[in-house]
Motif scaffolding. Sequence first.
Motif, PDB file in Angstrom:
ATOM      1  N   PRO A 229       0.819  -1.221   0.000  1.00 58.70           N
ATOM      2  CA  PRO A 229       0.000   0.000   0.000  1.00 58.70           C
ATOM      3  C   PRO A 229       0.850   1.268   0.000  1.00 58.70           C
ATOM      4  O   PRO A 229       0.537   2.226  -0.724  1.00 58.70           O
ATOM      5  CB  PRO A 229      -0.803  -0.112   1.296  1.00 58.70           C
ATOM      6  N   ASP A 230       1.930   1.293   0.780  1.00 57.97           N
ATOM      7  CA  ASP A 230       2.770   2.482   0.836  1.00 57.97           C
ATOM      8  C   ASP A 230       3.414   2.765  -0.515  1.00 57.97           C
ATOM      9  O   ASP A 230       3.472   3.908  -0.969  1.00 57.97           O
ATOM     10  CB  ASP A 230       3.871   2.314   1.893  1.00 57.97           C
ATOM     11  N   VAL A 231       3.911   1.707  -1.154  1.00 54.16           N
ATOM     12  CA  VAL A 231       4.593   1.906  -2.434  1.00 54.16           C
ATOM     13  C   VAL A 231       3.601   2.347  -3.506  1.00 54.16           C
ATOM     14  O   VAL A 231       3.863   3.278  -4.268  1.00 54.16           O
ATOM     15  CB  VAL A 231       5.323   0.616  -2.855  1.00 54.16           C
ATOM     16  N   THR A 238       1.378   5.757 -12.785  1.00 55.78           N
ATOM     17  CA  THR A 238       1.656   4.804 -13.870  1.00 55.78           C
ATOM     18  C   THR A 238       2.576   3.693 -13.378  1.00 55.78           C
ATOM     19  O   THR A 238       2.421   2.537 -13.755  1.00 55.78           O
ATOM     20  CB  THR A 238       2.339   5.506 -15.047  1.00 55.78           C
ATOM     21  N   VAL A 239       3.535   4.074 -12.513  1.00 58.80           N
ATOM     22  CA  VAL A 239       4.453   3.073 -11.979  1.00 58.80           C
ATOM     23  C   VAL A 239       3.701   2.114 -11.055  1.00 58.80           C
ATOM     24  O   VAL A 239       3.948   0.902 -11.070  1.00 58.80           O
ATOM     25  CB  VAL A 239       5.623   3.749 -11.239  1.00 58.80           C
ATOM     26  N   ALA A 240       2.768   2.660 -10.269  1.00 62.81           N
ATOM     27  CA  ALA A 240       1.960   1.789  -9.408  1.00 62.81           C
ATOM     28  C   ALA A 240       1.196   0.778 -10.261  1.00 62.81           C
ATOM     29  O   ALA A 240       1.113  -0.401  -9.916  1.00 62.81           O
ATOM     30  CB  ALA A 240       1.000   2.622  -8.564  1.00 62.81           C
ATOM     31  N   ALA A 241       0.655   1.240 -11.401  1.00 62.61           N
ATOM     32  CA  ALA A 241      -0.045   0.331 -12.303  1.00 62.61           C
ATOM     33  C   ALA A 241       0.902  -0.762 -12.784  1.00 62.61           C
ATOM     34  O   ALA A 241       0.557  -1.945 -12.817  1.00 62.61           O
ATOM     35  CB  ALA A 241      -0.617   1.102 -13.495  1.00 62.61           C
ATOM     36  N   PHE A 242       2.131  -0.356 -13.129  1.00 59.97           N
ATOM     37  CA  PHE A 242       3.107  -1.316 -13.644  1.00 59.97           C
ATOM     38  C   PHE A 242       3.514  -2.322 -12.567  1.00 59.97           C
ATOM     39  O   PHE A 242       3.521  -3.530 -12.807  1.00 59.97           O
ATOM     40  CB  PHE A 242       4.335  -0.547 -14.149  1.00 59.97           C
ATOM     41  N   ILE A 243       3.824  -1.820 -11.350  1.00 63.78           N
ATOM     42  CA  ILE A 243       4.260  -2.707 -10.267  1.00 63.78           C
ATOM     43  C   ILE A 243       3.165  -3.699  -9.915  1.00 63.78           C
ATOM     44  O   ILE A 243       3.428  -4.860  -9.621  1.00 63.78           O
ATOM     45  CB  ILE A 243       4.657  -1.888  -9.013  1.00 63.78           C
TER      46      ILE A 243
END
Lengths: 477, 99
Positions: A229-231, A238-243
């Motif tokens: 959740p923190d990350v 967009t990076v959250a979508a990728f991760i």
Amino acid sequence: MPIEINWQLLMPELIIALTLLIVLVFDLFDSISKSILGWMTIVGSGIALWVSIQMHQAGTVGTQFNDMFKVDNFSLFFNIIFLVSTILVALISLSYLGRDDRKQGPYYLLILLATLGMMLMAAGNELIIVFLGLELMSLSLYVLAGYFRDSPASSEAGMKYLLLGAFASAFFLYGIALIYGGTGTTNVPAIAEAIIAPNKSPLLLAGMFLLIVGFGFKVAIVPFHQWAPDVYEGAPTTVAAFISAGPKAAGFAAFLRIFMEALPNLQVEWSGVIIVLAMLTMTVGNVIAIAQTSIKRMLAYSSIAHAGYILIGLAAANNDGISSAMLYLLVYCVMNIGAFGAVILAKTEDGESLVISDYAGLGLRKPLLAMFMTIMLLSLAGFPPTAGFVGKFYIFKSAVQAGHIWLVIVGAVNTAISAFYYLRVVVTMYMREPEEELPFASYPSTLVVGLVLAAIGVLLIGILPSLMLAPAQNSVF
Amino acid sequence: MSLEYYLILSALLFTIGVIGVLIRRNAIIIFMCIELMLNAANLAFVAISRSLGEATGQVFVFFVMTVAAAEVAIGLAIIVSVFKHRQTVNVDEVNSLKG
């Protein structure tokens, strides 16, 4: 002795490697517009995707580099998942990164490096390749999570991801060392041969549990989920979508390959653990998601819960379990990237709308956006006729066949719980009046294209499940 | 000496690393403890490889050392960028993300 290299087997990986080198070189020229790098990423991944699909249809099988690298339908199907995720993420990133040229070059380079790492993980037939692929992917992702250096939240997300990710990698590595000690080899099929029923050394069992801990961190299984959740909240959206998409699929690819192909003789020992972890992950993820007010944190807990559903496929430990987990991962990647894309689309002129109450009244004011968001959320919740329903149906079916009725009951109850918080966002969009009307930023066309593709994918697999189910069933090792 | 002594030493080092990660609050020290865990795994690899009389484990160690070096380069850069924002690398004080 000359080593014979069959270049055709390595085609998808080579295309991605070539694309990332081209992106790296073109980033040096100041005179060109840097958004072209994003298009290069999309074109390169698209060609690699096309080649992977061709190879998958032809049923290409073979090993390379002294049996270290194995191309089969399993790795090719995962290549398709990774490349679809990469293309969708690149599409939604084009407008998100803005006009600042300095930001663009390294971003696409890191996305491609992470993709290459994932492809190595899925094709690794030797634990050293899996480890190197995992590290290539993780190191790129740590940088991506902290990519907006000016933002304290992004740097903090990068640091948390780095510390917990490196911690998990160390567990994974120690697990490999102990398995090497227990069997005398790190080659996946050779490990399976070395484990004969009565010969279960304590080294081997300890190594197996350390591997579960390492994978647990990487794919965010409860109780190793705290970083997620923190990350997701701090990292660029967009990076959250990728991760949340590709790396989770890559973690499961290696998880499935190592546990089903290298450690099948230890199934008595690991299946109980996996069942308990699956139940915990689904329940904790969904229950905590209800309490979230931030949409990115809600999606983070929902992605933890989805890892639990996918674990059901591993717990079932039959061919149907593996193929339905693969189908679920494909569906999950598309719908999750779509949901994060809709969050980016909801941007107002004040910045991103990250609190769920910001979405009040969007149903009337921004019908297109509300429609995309609704499709993705219904699919995440598992309503027919979306792909999420198909994925859940086949996962539960495989677990019933394997006799894990209780696991399916817990999964079904959790699906009901999850419908509550997904539908709450939909209700907020269509039935609440907004407190203040902020002007919206205009729709970037590339982002809309990405969302349209994701929505088509979700509905198409939902209506015609055999389109992807048959290839997934063909892909079991 | 027999393999057990090496494995016990490596398990001890690994445990010290894990405990360090869990109780120390300075990001740099946590990072050093993670390196200790990686080196504990390296020790196990080399010892097992020696006792089996084959080279896989020793080759593995070379790759792990390379990966660890890359990890340090990236890790320190990220920790420096956090320090620029907050003037601290204490993980308890870097806690704006929670809920």
